[in-house]
Scaffold this motif. Structure first.
Motif, PDB file in Angstrom:
ATOM      1  N   ILE A   5       0.836  -1.190   0.000  1.00  0.00           N
ATOM      2  CA  ILE A   5       0.000   0.000   0.000  1.00  0.00           C
ATOM      3  C   ILE A   5       0.879   1.251   0.000  1.00  0.00           C
ATOM      4  O   ILE A   5       2.020   1.218   0.444  1.00  0.00           O
ATOM      5  CB  ILE A   5      -0.981   0.021   1.200  1.00  0.00           C
ATOM      6  CG1 ILE A   5      -0.234  -0.021   2.539  1.00  0.00           C
ATOM      7  CG2 ILE A   5      -1.971  -1.141   1.100  1.00  0.00           C
ATOM      8  CD1 ILE A   5      -1.138   0.091   3.759  1.00  0.00           C
ATOM      9  N   GLU A   9      -2.448   5.471   1.615  1.00  0.00           N
ATOM     10  CA  GLU A   9      -3.327   4.374   2.029  1.00  0.00           C
ATOM     11  C   GLU A   9      -3.013   3.936   3.456  1.00  0.00           C
ATOM     12  O   GLU A   9      -3.920   3.676   4.247  1.00  0.00           O
ATOM     13  CB  GLU A   9      -3.188   3.191   1.069  1.00  0.00           C
ATOM     14  CG  GLU A   9      -3.765   3.469  -0.299  1.00  0.00           C
ATOM     15  CD  GLU A   9      -3.394   2.412  -1.312  1.00  0.00           C
ATOM     16  OE1 GLU A   9      -4.261   2.118  -2.169  1.00  0.00           O
ATOM     17  OE2 GLU A   9      -2.266   1.866  -1.272  1.00  0.00           O
ATOM     18  N   LEU A  10      -1.721   3.877   3.801  1.00  0.00           N
ATOM     19  CA  LEU A  10      -1.337   3.531   5.171  1.00  0.00           C
ATOM     20  C   LEU A  10      -1.852   4.578   6.143  1.00  0.00           C
ATOM     21  O   LEU A  10      -2.380   4.244   7.211  1.00  0.00           O
ATOM     22  CB  LEU A  10       0.181   3.391   5.283  1.00  0.00           C
ATOM     23  CG  LEU A  10       0.700   3.069   6.685  1.00  0.00           C
ATOM     24  CD1 LEU A  10       0.141   1.748   7.199  1.00  0.00           C
ATOM     25  CD2 LEU A  10       2.219   3.063   6.699  1.00  0.00           C
ATOM     26  N   THR A  12      -4.441   6.436   5.946  1.00  0.00           N
ATOM     27  CA  THR A  12      -5.880   6.236   6.141  1.00  0.00           C
ATOM     28  C   THR A  12      -6.148   5.060   7.069  1.00  0.00           C
ATOM     29  O   THR A  12      -6.973   5.139   7.975  1.00  0.00           O
ATOM     30  CB  THR A  12      -6.568   5.999   4.778  1.00  0.00           C
ATOM     31  OG1 THR A  12      -6.366   7.162   3.972  1.00  0.00           O
ATOM     32  CG2 THR A  12      -8.053   5.744   4.946  1.00  0.00           C
ATOM     33  N   ARG A  13      -5.421   3.972   6.881  1.00  0.00           N
ATOM     34  CA  ARG A  13      -5.656   2.765   7.674  1.00  0.00           C
ATOM     35  C   ARG A  13      -5.266   2.914   9.139  1.00  0.00           C
ATOM     36  O   ARG A  13      -5.936   2.380  10.018  1.00  0.00           O
ATOM     37  CB  ARG A  13      -4.902   1.577   7.083  1.00  0.00           C
ATOM     38  CG  ARG A  13      -5.485   1.112   5.774  1.00  0.00           C
ATOM     39  CD  ARG A  13      -4.777  -0.137   5.290  1.00  0.00           C
ATOM     40  NE  ARG A  13      -5.238  -0.504   3.960  1.00  0.00           N
ATOM     41  CZ  ARG A  13      -5.115  -1.702   3.452  1.00  0.00           C
ATOM     42  NH1 ARG A  13      -4.546  -2.668   4.137  1.00  0.00           N
ATOM     43  NH2 ARG A  13      -5.549  -1.947   2.236  1.00  0.00           N
ATOM     44  N   ILE A  14      -4.164   3.628   9.425  1.00  0.00           N
ATOM     45  CA  ILE A  14      -3.713   3.727  10.825  1.00  0.00           C
ATOM     46  C   ILE A  14      -4.022   5.090  11.443  1.00  0.00           C
ATOM     47  O   ILE A  14      -3.630   5.353  12.575  1.00  0.00           O
ATOM     48  CB  ILE A  14      -2.216   3.382  10.972  1.00  0.00           C
ATOM     49  CG1 ILE A  14      -1.310   4.399  10.280  1.00  0.00           C
ATOM     50  CG2 ILE A  14      -1.940   1.963  10.479  1.00  0.00           C
ATOM     51  CD1 ILE A  14       0.169   4.221  10.585  1.00  0.00           C
ATOM     52  N   HIS A  15      -4.707   5.938  10.711  1.00  0.00           N
ATOM     53  CA  HIS A  15      -5.161   7.242  11.210  1.00  0.00           C
ATOM     54  C   HIS A  15      -3.997   8.143  11.635  1.00  0.00           C
ATOM     55  O   HIS A  15      -4.028   8.765  12.692  1.00  0.00           O
ATOM     56  CB  HIS A  15      -6.163   7.070  12.354  1.00  0.00           C
ATOM     57  CG  HIS A  15      -7.304   6.185  11.981  1.00  0.00           C
ATOM     58  ND1 HIS A  15      -8.304   6.578  11.127  1.00  0.00           N
ATOM     59  CD2 HIS A  15      -7.587   4.900  12.313  1.00  0.00           C
ATOM     60  CE1 HIS A  15      -9.159   5.592  10.963  1.00  0.00           C
ATOM     61  NE2 HIS A  15      -8.742   4.549  11.671  1.00  0.00           N
ATOM     62  N   TRP A  49       1.475  -4.202   4.352  1.00  0.00           N
ATOM     63  CA  TRP A  49       0.403  -4.094   5.321  1.00  0.00           C
ATOM     64  C   TRP A  49       0.450  -5.206   6.371  1.00  0.00           C
ATOM     65  O   TRP A  49       0.283  -4.961   7.554  1.00  0.00           O
ATOM     66  CB  TRP A  49      -0.947  -4.054   4.614  1.00  0.00           C
ATOM     67  CG  TRP A  49      -2.086  -4.008   5.566  1.00  0.00           C
ATOM     68  CD1 TRP A  49      -3.112  -4.897   5.665  1.00  0.00           C
ATOM     69  CD2 TRP A  49      -2.320  -3.031   6.593  1.00  0.00           C
ATOM     70  NE1 TRP A  49      -3.967  -4.532   6.676  1.00  0.00           N
ATOM     71  CE2 TRP A  49      -3.504  -3.384   7.265  1.00  0.00           C
ATOM     72  CE3 TRP A  49      -1.649  -1.884   7.012  1.00  0.00           C
ATOM     73  CZ2 TRP A  49      -4.022  -2.648   8.323  1.00  0.00           C
ATOM     74  CZ3 TRP A  49      -2.164  -1.148   8.068  1.00  0.00           C
ATOM     75  CH2 TRP A  49      -3.335  -1.534   8.708  1.00  0.00           C
ATOM     76  N   GLN A  53       0.621  -4.626  10.382  1.00  0.00           N
ATOM     77  CA  GLN A  53      -0.407  -5.172  11.273  1.00  0.00           C
ATOM     78  C   GLN A  53       0.228  -6.025  12.361  1.00  0.00           C
ATOM     79  O   GLN A  53      -0.158  -5.947  13.530  1.00  0.00           O
ATOM     80  CB  GLN A  53      -1.397  -6.038  10.498  1.00  0.00           C
ATOM     81  CG  GLN A  53      -2.428  -5.265   9.738  1.00  0.00           C
ATOM     82  CD  GLN A  53      -3.404  -6.219   9.064  1.00  0.00           C
ATOM     83  OE1 GLN A  53      -3.010  -7.088   8.299  1.00  0.00           O
ATOM     84  NE2 GLN A  53      -4.664  -6.052   9.369  1.00  0.00           N
TER      85      GLN A  53
END
Length: 80
Positions: A5, A9-10, A12-15, A49, A53
């Motif tokens: 990603i 994009e990262l 967005t995913r981890i805020h 990703w 995670q």
């Protein structure tokens, strides 16, 4: 299979803000070859990703990812 990603994009995913990822997290807790790659040796970063995670809570819990790394006083990590 690994999911690659972009920085946005990262973020967005981890805020987190994308700039924070690039300036504070990259190479301090997100490590090249573990959490991200530079495809074809270029400047663009692609984050892995599944590795993020797996390791996202380890540093805050005092369980740093297992790797050949030495923490520095500056907060960065030297690789041995």
């Amino acid at each position: 299979m690994e999911t690659y990603i972009t920085t946005d994009e990262l973020a967005t995913r981890i805020h987190y803000d994308a700039r924070t990822i690039r300036t504070r997290l990259k190479d301090a807790v997100l490590l090249e070859g573990v959490h991200y790659i530079r495809p074809f040796g270029g400047r663009k970063l692609l984050f892995i990703w599944e590795a993020i995670q797996r390791d996202i809570g380890k540093v805050s819990c005092g369980r740093a990812p297992v790797m050949d790394a030495i923490p520095m006083a500056s907060g960065r990590v030297a690789h041995g």
